[in-house]
Scaffold this active site. Structure first.
Site, mmCIF file in Angstrom:
data_model
loop_
_atom_site.group_PDB
_atom_site.id
_atom_site.type_symbol
_atom_site.label_atom_id
_atom_site.label_comp_id
_atom_site.label_asym_id
_atom_site.label_seq_id
_atom_site.Cartn_x
_atom_site.Cartn_y
_atom_site.Cartn_z
ATOM 1 N N ARG A 156 56.862 91.651 39.845
ATOM 2 C CA ARG A 156 57.743 92.969 40.130
ATOM 3 C C ARG A 156 57.404 93.798 40.992
ATOM 4 O O ARG A 156 56.394 94.470 41.108
ATOM 5 C CB ARG A 156 57.844 93.601 38.734
ATOM 6 N N HIS A 169 62.149 102.908 43.237
ATOM 7 C CA HIS A 169 61.082 103.214 42.441
ATOM 8 C C HIS A 169 60.631 104.574 43.156
ATOM 9 O O HIS A 169 59.629 104.678 43.740
ATOM 10 C CB HIS A 169 60.172 102.354 42.684
ATOM 11 N N GLU A 204 62.248 104.012 35.604
ATOM 12 C CA GLU A 204 61.845 105.479 34.779
ATOM 13 C C GLU A 204 62.569 106.549 35.312
ATOM 14 O O GLU A 204 62.050 107.535 35.751
ATOM 15 C CB GLU A 204 60.267 105.657 35.167
ATOM 16 N N ASN A 207 58.824 100.345 30.112
ATOM 17 C CA ASN A 207 57.203 100.409 30.600
ATOM 18 C C ASN A 207 56.598 101.211 29.359
ATOM 19 O O ASN A 207 57.073 102.241 28.847
ATOM 20 C CB ASN A 207 57.143 101.345 31.652
ATOM 21 N N TYR A 216 52.876 102.847 28.016
ATOM 22 C CA TYR A 216 51.425 103.109 28.058
ATOM 23 C C TYR A 216 50.964 103.592 26.939
ATOM 24 O O TYR A 216 49.625 103.553 26.557
ATOM 25 C CB TYR A 216 51.383 104.161 29.278
ATOM 26 N N GLU A 260 56.138 97.225 32.752
ATOM 27 C CA GLU A 260 54.924 97.906 32.825
ATOM 28 C C GLU A 260 53.961 98.087 31.600
ATOM 29 O O GLU A 260 54.530 98.530 30.760
ATOM 30 C CB GLU A 260 54.912 98.975 33.542
HETATM 31 N N1 LIG Z 1 51.028 106.840 35.644
HETATM 32 N N2 LIG Z 1 51.124 105.704 35.561
HETATM 33 C C1 LIG Z 1 50.967 104.536 35.997
HETATM 34 C C2 LIG Z 1 52.421 103.859 36.449
HETATM 35 C C3 LIG Z 1 53.049 104.457 37.859
HETATM 36 O O1 LIG Z 1 51.925 104.215 38.572
HETATM 37 C C4 LIG Z 1 54.125 103.636 37.981
HETATM 38 O O2 LIG Z 1 54.610 103.895 39.254
HETATM 39 C C5 LIG Z 1 55.558 104.189 37.240
HETATM 40 O O3 LIG Z 1 56.532 103.215 37.047
HETATM 41 C C6 LIG Z 1 54.855 104.574 35.668
HETATM 42 O O4 LIG Z 1 53.962 105.692 35.406
HETATM 43 C C7 LIG Z 1 53.286 104.223 35.172
#
Ligand SMILES: N#[N+]C[C@@H]1[C@@H](O)[C@H](O)[C@@H](O)[C@@H]2O[C@H]12
Length: 452
Positions: A78, A122, A167, A292, A294, A351
């Protein structure tokens, strides 16, 4: 996990990156600047003044990086397209050199048996469009559809999974409310307008895809389950508001054609009247949704914020370099919630990963090869992939897992201070060294998850 996990046939194992975080050379070959080129070169906006001028030099090392992906056994990759490489002014003139970069990358991925998942946006809006109001301008939906159509025409025969936005919550919470991310605005009034136009742009890009594309398109959201810090009514109300603000603000309009009612209370006077026809544009049939994940959000009432809700730091939060709690069950809970709320739409975990303290590269085995021992990252990944398996057993249609990230990279305003990669990058030499987690993940892929 009691028994050997079995993932569905065709479950896709891959990794994810984003253009501005790895490519470098942001202005090469007649590319235009993005809001992140501009933001990072504004003093004080990023840690240590770090920029994406070099990053992981992927713009020049892309072929070696695809070879690295092949050697790791990735089935999918991706990545995102830097809009301003292809349309330097955001609209109009096409920069063939920029388009050719992504065309060559896709061909190399396919030649190595790796499926491309292409993210159109992005976070790196062309600076020329920010000068025209950016996501605050309702014309942004047309700009995005024009750019998306250029990409569909160029790559749809080879790219079979498209993502419109990555996001939208972070884009507006970071870029328009708190100012921590490009374009660095701080306005309660701008945030919902930017969010709404982002979702209009998503809908316009999907509508354009239905006219031109032959494969799949979806939306990627970062969502986290919200749990009340106590049973108090105040904390429960705060948790509901936080859930609506982060998790439903984008999925509801995209999939249900309406906003959660809490948002009018969250934004108060800053919440506009939305034209009803906007929701006909925003709500489009999607082939999949990317999630995504975390961490979770333990939430308490907190009047010092428009949301009147704040996250309560958890004891284990010191485990990761970002201070995010490791909470794999939150991923299972979230996937089950998604299915219960929106139905049986196919889901990819687009993610998941963690920034951990990685020890220096060392020849620990005496075999002359550098290694990076990252057992905490392996533990994090194992537990979260197992959490996905639990969700699949609960009936959620999860189709794949994209580990964040392939490479250590530019963590936006945090610069190069956080290392999320399963492959270490020496930013001085650009040498890549697969960490123990990369070798572990290769085993997971080879065994289709059975070796978890
Ligand atoms: N912070 N963090 C890591 C990661 C970021 O590096 C990505 O660009 C985003 O899509 C998402 O926030 C996650």
């Amino acid at each position: 996990m009691s028994q050997v996990p079995t993932f569905p046939d065709g479950f896709l194992w891959g990794a994810a990156t984003a253009a501005h975080q790895i490519e470098g050379s942001p202005l090469a070959d007649d590319a235009g600047p993005s809001i992140w080129t501009r933001f990072a070169h504004t003093p004080g906006m990023t840690l240590n003044g770090d920029t994406g001028d070099v990053a992981c030099d992927h713009y020049r090392r892309w072929k070696d990086d695809v070879r690295l992906m092949r050697d790791l056994g990735l089935q999918a990759y991706r990545f995102s397209v830097a809009w301003a490489r292809v349309l330097p002014d955001g609209t109009g003139r096409i920069n063939q050199a920029g388009l050719d970069f992504y065309s060559r990358l896709v061909d190399e991925l396919l030649a190595n048996g790796i499926e491309p998942l292409l993210t159109l946006y992005h976070w790196d809006l062309p600076a020329a469009l920010d000068d025209r109001g950016g996501w605050l301008n309702r014309d942004s939906a047309d700009w995005f559809a024009e750019y998306a159509s250029v990409m569909y025409r160029a790559l749809d025969g080879r790219v079979k999974k498209w993502v419109t936005l990555n996001e939208p919550w972070v884009i507006t919470d970071g870029g328009y409310l708190h100012g921590a991310l490009a374009p660095g605005h701080r306005s309660l009034f701008e945030a919902p307008i930017a969010s709404h136009n982002l979702m209009r742009a998503h809908g316009a890009a999907v509508r354009a895809y239905r006219e031109a594309g032959a494969h799949e398109i979806g939306l990627v959201v970062n969502i986290e389950p919200k749990y009340p810090a106590s049973d108090s009514e105040a904390d429960r109300v705060a948790t509901r508001r936080a859930h609506a603000y982060m998790n439903e603000q984008y999925l509801h309009p995209a999939l249900l054609g309406r906003y959660p009612e809490e948002l009018e209370d969250v934004f108060g006077a800053a919440w506009p009247e939305w034209p009803k026809q906007d929701f006909e544009l925003i709500r489009q049939q999607l082939d999949f949704v990317g999630i995504n994940y975390y961490t979770r959000g333990v939430t308490e009432a907190n009047d010092s914020y428009p949301l009147k809700a704040g996250s309560v730091r958890q004891p284990l939060a010191t485990y990761t370099e970002t201070g995010w709690e490791v909470y794999p069950k939150g991923l299972t809970d979230l996937l089950v919630w998604f299915k219960q709320t929106y139905g049986d739409i196919p889901v990819y975990v687009t993610e998941n990963g963690a920034a951990m303290y990685d020890p220096p590269i060392a020849d620990v085995d005496g075999d002359g090869r550098g290694r990076v021992r990252d057992p905490l990252r392996i533990d994090y990944l194992r537990k979260h992939i197992a959490a996905i398996h639990d969700a699949i057993r609960a009936g959620v249609d999860v189709r794949g897992y994209m580990l964040w990230s392939l490479l250590d990279n530019l963590e936006w305003s945090l610069g190069y201070s956080k290392r999320f990669g399963m492959v270490h990058v020496n930013y001085a030499t650009q040498e890549r060294t697969p960490k123990d987690s990369a070798h572990w993940y290769s085993g997971v892929i080879r065994s289709h998850g059975r070796s978890l």
